[in-house]
Motif scaffolding. Structure first.
Motif, PDB file in Angstrom:
ATOM      1  N   ILE A  59       1.623   5.363   1.442  1.00 27.31           N
ATOM      2  CA  ILE A  59       1.793   4.117   0.630  1.00 27.31           C
ATOM      3  C   ILE A  59       2.853   4.159  -0.332  1.00 27.31           C
ATOM      4  CG2 ILE A  59       0.341   2.384  -0.945  1.00 27.31           C
ATOM      5  CD1 ILE A  59      -0.253   2.076   2.133  1.00 27.31           C
ATOM      6  N   LYS A  60       2.836   5.055  -1.046  1.00 27.14           N
ATOM      7  CA  LYS A  60       3.885   5.483  -2.321  1.00 27.14           C
ATOM      8  C   LYS A  60       5.071   5.195  -1.658  1.00 27.14           C
ATOM      9  CE  LYS A  60       4.428   9.476  -3.519  1.00 27.14           C
ATOM     10  NZ  LYS A  60       4.287  10.826  -4.099  1.00 27.14           N
ATOM     11  N   ASP A  61       5.657   5.646  -0.215  1.00 25.59           N
ATOM     12  CA  ASP A  61       6.816   5.503   0.270  1.00 25.59           C
ATOM     13  C   ASP A  61       7.242   4.393   0.935  1.00 25.59           C
ATOM     14  OD1 ASP A  61       7.216   8.198  -0.286  1.00 25.59           O
ATOM     15  OD2 ASP A  61       6.505   9.005   1.848  1.00 25.59           O
ATOM     16  N   GLN A  62       6.088   3.502   1.191  1.00 28.75           N
ATOM     17  CA  GLN A  62       6.499   2.124   1.673  1.00 28.75           C
ATOM     18  C   GLN A  62       6.687   0.976   0.690  1.00 28.75           C
ATOM     19  OE1 GLN A  62       6.148   1.655   5.033  1.00 28.75           O
ATOM     20  NE2 GLN A  62       6.212   3.557   5.113  1.00 28.75           N
ATOM     21  N   PRO A  63       7.899   0.206   0.944  1.00 29.25           N
ATOM     22  CA  PRO A  63       8.177  -0.947   0.037  1.00 29.25           C
ATOM     23  C   PRO A  63       6.883  -1.815   0.007  1.00 29.25           C
ATOM     24  CG  PRO A  63       9.243  -1.286   1.952  1.00 29.25           C
ATOM     25  CD  PRO A  63       8.531   0.200   2.061  1.00 29.25           C
ATOM     26  N   ASN A  64       6.940  -2.421  -1.278  1.00 23.36           N
ATOM     27  CA  ASN A  64       5.641  -3.324  -1.518  1.00 23.36           C
ATOM     28  C   ASN A  64       6.392  -4.897  -0.963  1.00 23.36           C
ATOM     29  OD1 ASN A  64       3.734  -5.312  -2.403  1.00 23.36           O
ATOM     30  ND2 ASN A  64       3.243  -3.993  -4.313  1.00 23.36           N
ATOM     31  N   VAL A  65       5.754  -5.523  -0.219  1.00 24.02           N
ATOM     32  CA  VAL A  65       6.323  -6.703   0.475  1.00 24.02           C
ATOM     33  C   VAL A  65       6.188  -7.764  -0.809  1.00 24.02           C
ATOM     34  CG1 VAL A  65       5.498  -8.671   1.983  1.00 24.02           C
ATOM     35  CG2 VAL A  65       4.928  -6.172   2.775  1.00 24.02           C
ATOM     36  N   ARG A  66       5.697  -7.729  -1.658  1.00 25.31           N
ATOM     37  CA  ARG A  66       5.462  -8.732  -2.848  1.00 25.31           C
ATOM     38  C   ARG A  66       6.861  -8.253  -3.655  1.00 25.31           C
ATOM     39  NH1 ARG A  66      -0.031  -7.547  -5.100  1.00 25.31           N
ATOM     40  NH2 ARG A  66      -1.071  -7.656  -3.041  1.00 25.31           N
ATOM     41  N   ASP A  67       7.401  -7.210  -3.511  1.00 26.21           N
ATOM     42  CA  ASP A  67       8.750  -6.885  -4.542  1.00 26.21           C
ATOM     43  C   ASP A  67       9.692  -7.311  -3.701  1.00 26.21           C
ATOM     44  OD1 ASP A  67       6.897  -5.849  -6.180  1.00 26.21           O
ATOM     45  OD2 ASP A  67       7.153  -3.669  -5.658  1.00 26.21           O
TER      46      ASP A  67
END
Length: 71
Positions: free
Chosen positions: A56-64
């Motif tokens: 999860i840490k490596d994945q971009p946050n969709v909201r960002d």
């Protein structure tokens, strides 16, 4: 009571106590197996949670992500 009846009764009691003790010991064995399985499950759960957190840490946050930007 005759001697044969007393011996039969004593033999029956010893046999019953032996079976009871064996049954109780099997309960202890089952408890140990359950405890070992529970500890294994807890380790696997912790490993999975750590891996999930790392992924999860490596994945971009969709909201960002700015929907207006095109890359």
């Amino acid at each position: 009571m005759s001697k044969a009846a007393k011996m039969t009764f004593l033999g029956s009691c010893v046999f019953a106590v032996g079976l009871e003790r064996a049954s109780m010991y099997q309960g202890v064995i089952r408890d140990q197996e359950r405890k070992a399985q529970r500890e294994k499950n807890a380790r696997e759960y912790d490993e999975t949670r750590a891996l999930h957190a790392e992924l999860i840490k490596d994945q971009p946050n969709v909201r960002d992500i700015d929907p207006k930007s095109t890359t």
